[in-house]
Scaffold this motif. Structure first.
Motif, mmCIF file in Angstrom:
data_model
loop_
_atom_site.group_PDB
_atom_site.id
_atom_site.type_symbol
_atom_site.label_atom_id
_atom_site.label_comp_id
_atom_site.label_asym_id
_atom_site.label_seq_id
_atom_site.Cartn_x
_atom_site.Cartn_y
_atom_site.Cartn_z
ATOM 1 N N PRO B 172 9.457 -1.325 0.399
ATOM 2 C CA PRO B 172 8.217 -1.129 -0.356
ATOM 3 C C PRO B 172 8.054 -2.120 -1.513
ATOM 4 O O PRO B 172 9.027 -2.461 -2.193
ATOM 5 C CB PRO B 172 8.351 0.295 -0.892
ATOM 6 N N GLU B 174 6.799 -1.581 -4.271
ATOM 7 C CA GLU B 174 7.144 -0.820 -5.474
ATOM 8 C C GLU B 174 8.485 -1.238 -6.096
ATOM 9 O O GLU B 174 8.587 -1.436 -7.301
ATOM 10 C CB GLU B 174 7.187 0.661 -5.076
ATOM 11 N N SER B 212 6.543 -4.153 2.354
ATOM 12 C CA SER B 212 5.592 -3.336 3.107
ATOM 13 C C SER B 212 4.646 -2.643 2.138
ATOM 14 O O SER B 212 4.942 -2.470 0.958
ATOM 15 C CB SER B 212 6.322 -2.298 3.954
ATOM 16 N N GLY B 214 3.285 0.542 2.586
ATOM 17 C CA GLY B 214 3.112 1.918 3.053
ATOM 18 C C GLY B 214 3.140 2.025 4.569
ATOM 19 O O GLY B 214 3.225 1.030 5.282
ATOM 20 N N ASN B 215 3.054 3.272 5.057
ATOM 21 C CA ASN B 215 3.147 3.532 6.496
ATOM 22 C C ASN B 215 1.892 3.160 7.259
ATOM 23 O O ASN B 215 1.947 2.845 8.444
ATOM 24 C CB ASN B 215 3.401 5.022 6.742
ATOM 25 N N LEU B 216 0.762 3.271 6.606
ATOM 26 C CA LEU B 216 -0.490 3.016 7.315
ATOM 27 C C LEU B 216 -0.746 1.516 7.396
ATOM 28 O O LEU B 216 -0.333 0.749 6.527
ATOM 29 C CB LEU B 216 -1.636 3.746 6.608
ATOM 30 N N ILE B 217 -1.407 1.115 8.471
ATOM 31 C CA ILE B 217 -1.676 -0.308 8.690
ATOM 32 C C ILE B 217 -2.973 -0.656 7.964
ATOM 33 O O ILE B 217 -4.052 -0.193 8.355
ATOM 34 C CB ILE B 217 -1.859 -0.600 10.201
ATOM 35 N N LEU B 218 -2.874 -1.492 6.946
ATOM 36 C CA LEU B 218 -4.076 -1.858 6.192
ATOM 37 C C LEU B 218 -4.702 -3.118 6.768
ATOM 38 O O LEU B 218 -4.009 -4.037 7.192
ATOM 39 C CB LEU B 218 -3.723 -2.104 4.726
ATOM 40 N N ARG B 219 -6.006 -3.175 6.753
ATOM 41 C CA ARG B 219 -6.701 -4.405 7.122
ATOM 42 C C ARG B 219 -6.381 -5.492 6.108
ATOM 43 O O ARG B 219 -6.078 -5.201 4.945
ATOM 44 C CB ARG B 219 -8.214 -4.185 7.099
ATOM 45 N N GLU B 221 -8.271 -7.317 4.464
ATOM 46 C CA GLU B 221 -9.118 -7.296 3.263
ATOM 47 C C GLU B 221 -8.819 -6.090 2.378
ATOM 48 O O GLU B 221 -9.237 -6.054 1.210
ATOM 49 C CB GLU B 221 -10.606 -7.366 3.622
ATOM 50 N N THR B 222 -8.100 -5.094 2.910
ATOM 51 C CA THR B 222 -7.729 -3.941 2.085
ATOM 52 C C THR B 222 -6.410 -4.205 1.356
ATOM 53 O O THR B 222 -6.217 -3.739 0.223
ATOM 54 C CB THR B 222 -7.584 -2.671 2.957
ATOM 55 N N LEU B 225 -6.450 -5.326 -2.291
ATOM 56 C CA LEU B 225 -6.939 -4.291 -3.206
ATOM 57 C C LEU B 225 -5.830 -3.282 -3.483
ATOM 58 O O LEU B 225 -5.678 -2.784 -4.603
ATOM 59 C CB LEU B 225 -8.143 -3.561 -2.616
ATOM 60 N N TYR B 226 -5.062 -2.985 -2.448
ATOM 61 C CA TYR B 226 -3.915 -2.075 -2.580
ATOM 62 C C TYR B 226 -2.912 -2.678 -3.567
ATOM 63 O O TYR B 226 -2.481 -2.024 -4.525
ATOM 64 C CB TYR B 226 -3.291 -1.899 -1.201
#
Lengths: 237, 237
Positions: B172, B174, B212, B214-219, B221-222, B225-226
């Protein structure tokens, strides 16, 4: 592996029938062939399936149930003052990707738009696509438009209710999240014009905590992404 | 108070001359009148000013320099594989709001678009608007398109270089941020198609750390922002 959300009507014994836009996606976008594998998702259950018929509908045989959980360990409801259509769609798409459980559009004093009938269908289509792409186990729920008093009445459903308001008295959202031991969080974001002072008072008097999202002033459509990113980072792995 | 970014050519003694779109904004959007106040921002300095002439140009007299710093305590450079125009603009707008210092578009193996001449002007316009709206002290810088090897050569400018890649080996972001004691961070995000394996190897071999989100696959363009939301939350107040 590509996943498709289905409902219980689409399962008959170990055969899944896929219809509508997903057929187009499987045949034309993914160019899948017989025996190719997909994941069918229903009610937080994942089934690995093999395509056995590709025609005007697609049929897939369940091979096995698989265990994979990408969901956050908390249920996050984002409530937002009604904003323009494109912004609402953008927010719904992004917070779905980031793991939100619910989205509630709220008719507030400074909302300049009203939602017309039929939008919920469009929103659910966006949610399905974003959930498949981001590998979610569950579909985010979008509720009908309610007003602020109706939202406040829902408070008992949540372990923590926050609202994000630009204010001199800065109280970072971080603090509340770090100490959160419950399951269900509600976070309300204002519309473009922000909160009316009477709304701030009403929320404070009903047990909602006012939080800030940093020093910079975020647009109403950025605030939910900020909130969900932080929560995803904290409760996602 | 509404702020406008200006350059040194616009200051003459204690008089600031405002031209172009800002004149339209002051006169037509904000409907300001003589004696109304604005904040003029130049090189991280903020000046409270009073409007003394509203014509084809607007003139404002400096009342006092004010101290207000909304910038993050770290300089964050987001590098991203070239993506489609609308997505690039969206990313630039949002990461400006969230406090990024630099944006570097990178020509990568799986980038499906090429940036044409003249886009930098359009991007700078978006940055100026977003910076004024979000109350930033500085304008984010956008660099020309470079390739991955050129980006890697810039590594000595940064205290920490990360790239966000979906991978089994989850590490992560983090962890790196929690232990970060430097000033300058570079984070690279892939284009729509992600990183080519040779690019991953090249980055790892040159001291970039794979993280990484997180667990979810971000686009694609996202993802910026994350990253910026987490950094803003951590280094913003």
């Amino acid at each position: 592996m590509q996943r498709y959300f289905i409902n219980e009507n689409q399962i008959n014994n170990d055969i899944i029938t896929i219809t509508n836009e997903d057929v187009h996606h499987i045949k034309t976008v993914m160019r899948m062939r017989l025996d190719d594998k997909i994941i069918a998702v229903m009610d937080n259950k994942l089934f690995q399936c093999q395509l056995i018929n590709i025609g005007s509908v697609v049929e897939a045989k369940i091979i096995e149930e698989i265990s994979e959980n990408n969901e956050l360990s908390v249920n996050v409801t984002i409530a937002q003052g009604l904003v323009r259509r494109e912004k609402t769609e953008e927010v719904i798409r992004r917070i779905t990707e980031l793991g939100a459980s619910n989205y509630i559009p709220v008719d507030m004093k400074r909302s300049v738009v009203k939602v017309k009938e039929g939008k919920v269908d469009r929103w659910n289509k966006i949610i399905k696509e974003a959930s498949e792409q981001s590998h979610r186990n569950r579909l985010m729920n979008v509720s009908d438009v309610i007003n602020l008093k109706e939202l406040i009445k829902e408070k008992p459903k949540y372990d923590l209710c926050l609202f994000a308001h630009v204010d001199q008295n800065k109280n970072p959202i971080e603090g509340y999240l770090n100490e959160f031991l419950g399951k269900n969080i509600l976070i309300l974001v204002g519309p473009e014009g922000g909160f009316d002072p009477t709304e701030v008072k009403l929320l404070l008097n009903n047990g909602f905590f006012m939080v800030s999202l940093g020093n910079l002033i975020l647009r109403t459509e950025t605030a939910p992404l900020y909130i969900m990113s932080i929560i995803n980072n904290k409760f996602g792995e």
